[in-house]
Design a protein around this motif. Structure first.
Motif, short mmCIF file in Angstrom:
data_model
loop_
_atom_site.label_atom_id
_atom_site.label_comp_id
_atom_site.label_asym_id
_atom_site.label_seq_id
_atom_site.Cartn_x
_atom_site.Cartn_y
_atom_site.Cartn_z
N LEU A 269 0.26 -1.32 -0.25
CA LEU A 269 -0.43 0.00 0.13
C LEU A 269 1.55 1.20 0.12
N THR A 270 1.73 0.89 0.50
CA THR A 270 2.78 1.97 0.74
C THR A 270 3.06 3.07 -0.98
N PRO A 271 2.85 2.79 -2.18
CA PRO A 271 2.61 3.21 -3.41
C PRO A 271 1.43 4.79 -3.56
N LEU A 272 0.70 3.94 -3.08
CA LEU A 272 -0.76 5.01 -3.01
C LEU A 272 -0.93 5.67 -2.13
N VAL A 273 0.13 5.45 -0.84
CA VAL A 273 -0.18 6.21 -0.09
C VAL A 273 0.43 7.99 -0.11
N PRO A 274 -0.03 8.85 0.33
CA PRO A 274 0.94 10.44 0.07
C PRO A 274 2.12 9.97 0.48
N LEU B 213 6.83 7.10 4.69
CA LEU B 213 7.87 6.51 5.93
C LEU B 213 7.31 6.24 6.56
N PRO B 214 5.99 6.30 7.52
CA PRO B 214 5.70 5.98 9.34
C PRO B 214 4.18 4.29 8.82
N LEU B 215 3.97 4.35 7.22
CA LEU B 215 3.70 3.17 6.98
C LEU B 215 4.92 2.20 6.18
N GLY B 216 5.84 2.89 5.43
CA GLY B 216 6.71 1.38 4.97
C GLY B 216 7.83 0.78 6.86
N SER B 217 7.08 1.79 7.81
CA SER B 217 8.45 1.69 9.08
C SER B 217 7.35 0.20 10.03
N VAL B 218 5.94 0.75 9.48
CA VAL B 218 5.13 -0.28 10.36
C VAL B 218 5.28 -1.93 9.61
N ALA B 219 5.25 -1.27 8.63
CA ALA B 219 5.16 -2.70 7.28
C ALA B 219 6.65 -3.87 7.71
#
Length: 75
Positions: free
Chosen positions: A46-51, A56-62
């Protein structure tokens, strides 16, 4: 590099919190680790779809989910 560092910090927190529980229940730890890997890969996809500010927060959680799942399954 920052994403990986934050992910590693999250893994250290998870290991210190859940290490003994995972040692006592091996079968449950396997299921939880597979579920964590699925969540981590899904979030990473999902990281390419978020603003940009949320990358960085979503990638770190993933990354935390993925590395924690490898830690808890013993891979």
């Amino acid at each position: 590099v920052l994403k990986d560092g934050l992910g590693a910090f999250g893994v250290m927190l998870a290991a210190s919190r859940f290490g003994k529980v995972l040692d006592s229940r091996v079968k449950a730890a396997r299921w939880v680790s597979e579920f964590g890997m699925v969540i981590g890969v899904g979030l990473e996809m999902l990281t390419p779809l978020v603003p940009a500010w949320m990358f960085l927060p979503l990638g770190s959680v993933a990354n935390t989910f993925k590395v924690s799942s490898c830690f808890s399954s013993g891979r």
